[in-house]
Design a protein around this motif. Structure first.
Motif, short mmCIF file in Angstrom:
data_model
loop_
_atom_site.label_atom_id
_atom_site.label_comp_id
_atom_site.label_asym_id
_atom_site.label_seq_id
_atom_site.Cartn_x
_atom_site.Cartn_y
_atom_site.Cartn_z
N ASP A 12 23.67 67.74 27.93
CA ASP A 12 23.85 68.74 26.87
C ASP A 12 23.95 68.13 25.47
O ASP A 12 24.71 68.61 24.62
CB ASP A 12 25.08 69.61 27.14
N GLN A 13 23.17 67.07 25.22
CA GLN A 13 23.08 66.56 23.86
C GLN A 13 22.14 67.45 23.05
O GLN A 13 21.05 67.80 23.51
CB GLN A 13 22.57 65.12 23.86
N GLU A 14 22.57 67.83 21.83
CA GLU A 14 21.77 68.70 20.98
C GLU A 14 22.12 68.43 19.53
O GLU A 14 23.17 67.85 19.23
CB GLU A 14 22.01 70.18 21.33
N TYR A 15 21.23 68.85 18.62
CA TYR A 15 21.45 68.53 17.21
C TYR A 15 20.55 69.38 16.32
O TYR A 15 19.52 69.92 16.75
CB TYR A 15 21.16 67.05 16.94
N VAL A 16 20.96 69.47 15.06
CA VAL A 16 20.12 69.94 13.96
C VAL A 16 20.05 68.77 12.98
O VAL A 16 21.03 68.46 12.31
CB VAL A 16 20.70 71.20 13.28
N ASP B 111 12.15 69.86 26.37
CA ASP B 111 12.41 68.70 27.21
C ASP B 111 12.92 69.21 28.55
O ASP B 111 14.03 69.78 28.63
CB ASP B 111 13.47 67.78 26.58
N ILE B 112 12.14 69.05 29.60
CA ILE B 112 12.51 69.52 30.94
C ILE B 112 12.90 68.30 31.76
O ILE B 112 12.04 67.46 32.10
CB ILE B 112 11.35 70.28 31.59
N ARG B 113 14.19 68.16 32.07
CA ARG B 113 14.71 66.95 32.71
C ARG B 113 15.07 67.21 34.17
O ARG B 113 15.52 68.29 34.55
CB ARG B 113 15.93 66.43 31.96
N THR B 114 14.89 66.16 34.98
CA THR B 114 15.26 66.19 36.39
C THR B 114 16.71 65.71 36.56
O THR B 114 17.41 65.45 35.59
CB THR B 114 14.31 65.31 37.21
N ASN B 115 17.12 65.58 37.81
CA ASN B 115 18.41 64.99 38.18
C ASN B 115 19.60 65.79 37.63
O ASN B 115 20.64 65.21 37.27
CB ASN B 115 18.50 63.53 37.72
N ASN B 116 19.46 67.10 37.56
CA ASN B 116 20.54 68.00 37.15
C ASN B 116 20.95 67.87 35.69
O ASN B 116 22.04 68.32 35.30
CB ASN B 116 21.77 67.85 38.05
N TYR B 117 20.13 67.23 34.86
CA TYR B 117 20.34 67.30 33.42
C TYR B 117 19.91 68.68 32.92
O TYR B 117 19.00 69.30 33.47
CB TYR B 117 19.49 66.25 32.69
N SER B 118 20.54 69.13 31.84
CA SER B 118 20.07 70.35 31.19
C SER B 118 18.75 70.10 30.48
O SER B 118 18.46 68.97 30.05
CB SER B 118 21.10 70.83 30.15
N SER B 119 17.94 71.13 30.37
CA SER B 119 16.72 71.08 29.58
C SER B 119 17.03 71.49 28.14
O SER B 119 18.06 72.13 27.87
CB SER B 119 15.65 71.98 30.17
N SER C 103 24.62 69.24 12.37
CA SER C 103 25.51 69.69 13.44
C SER C 103 24.96 69.17 14.76
O SER C 103 23.83 68.66 14.82
CB SER C 103 25.61 71.22 13.46
N GLY C 104 25.75 69.31 15.82
CA GLY C 104 25.26 68.84 17.10
C GLY C 104 26.32 68.90 18.17
O GLY C 104 27.42 69.44 17.98
N ASN C 105 25.99 68.29 19.30
CA ASN C 105 26.91 68.19 20.43
C ASN C 105 26.62 66.90 21.18
O ASN C 105 25.46 66.62 21.53
CB ASN C 105 26.74 69.39 21.37
#
Length: 279
Positions: free
Chosen positions: A233-237, A177-185, A261-263
């Motif tokens: 920086d949302q992430e998960y398993v 996921d490649i995001r604009t507007n200074n979000y992390s990918s 798990s996640g963030n």
């Protein structure tokens, strides 16, 4: 019963867009209407885990469509209508005495997605590529701090692979996921395996992993940061089960998904129900 490559594209109940390598035949149109919900959560994964202000219920009413432009290429569209409630919310920027809690409810569009999927090989293993564009059609409500999607455009290239054997199938994907507007990918990888239990019933298990690259530095208003709706920086398993009851071109779906798990994502399972048809 239709061939396996027609059936696999139906397994999208808990996903924003199909992540299957099978494409529709030319002129075929698949539609799916679904409802998913994460109800009454307040705790999120983090390091350490943490609580948000109030309790949140996040509902999504979703239309997904897939049309066969040719026997090897499909056009995808996903339109989510978000309905988000926050109860017993206290604005961290306001100092007050007594009960300062409020409740809010907002319903509007999330991030609409358009995509193309092209099949490269239909041998023992079906191999395809897919490119999605998630449009910045979500909203942010300043008073309630409710955000209904990412404040960005997201481009998602993926490589897809799948195969069928007897009454079983397996499919997997890898992408970003490649995001604009200074979000992390984010890097993405996942897969699912399904088995036909009876003439009309399928059972599917899946794993879905999204890992932030931590390469963005977007900032959010304090009240949005307090509820963590579609922040950075949302992430998960994640893992889950899905079931399908199919009658020729028509069918019903149900499923649940949760995270190991996640963030910055809820520590609460999502449930989903859907209805589909192929024309």
């Amino acid at each position: 019963m239709k061939p396996i490559y027609l059936l696999i594209a139906l397994f999208i109940t808990l996903q924003a867009t199909a992540q299957s390598p099978w494409t529709k035949e030319k002129g075929q149109f698949f539609t799916n209407l679904s409802y998913s919900s994460i109800s009454d959560y307040s705790e999120l994964f983090g390091d350490p885990d943490f609580n948000v202000s109030g309790t949140i219920t996040d509902r999504t009413y979703q239309f997904y469509g897939e049309y066969g432009l040719s026997n090897s290429t499909s056009l995808l569209v996903n339109i989510p209508l978000k309905s988000i409630d926050i109860n017993n919310y206290v604005d961290p920027a306001i100092l007050c005495q007594g009960d300062c809690s409020e409740s809010f409810s907002e319903t509007t569009f999330g991030n609409i997605t358009l995509g193309l999927k092209h099949n490269f090989s239909k041998k023992k293993w079906v191999l395809s590529g897919q490119l999605n564009m998630e449009i910045n059609t979500s909203s942010y409500f300043e008073n309630s701090a409710i955000r209904t999607g990412y404040d960005a455009y997201t481009f998602t290239p993926m490589f897809l692979a799948g195969t069928s054997f007897g009454k079983n199938y397996f499919q997997s994907f890898v992408g970003a996921d490649i995001r604009t507007n200074n979000y992390s990918s984010n890097l993405k990888i996942g897969g699912e395996i399904g088995r036909k239990l009876t003439q009309n019933i399928w059972l599917i298990g899946f794993v879905d992993i999204s890992q932030s690259l931590n390469n963005g530095d977007i900032t959010f208003p304090a009240n949005n940061a307090a509820n963590n709706l579609y922040v950075n920086d949302q992430e998960y398993v994640a893992y889950g089960l899905k079931g399908i009851l199919q009658f020729c071109d028509f069918g019903l779906t149900a499923g649940f998904g949760s995270a190991l798990s996640g963030n910055n994502v809820p520590k609460k399972a999502a449930i989903s129900f859907g209805i589909f048809n192929t024309f």
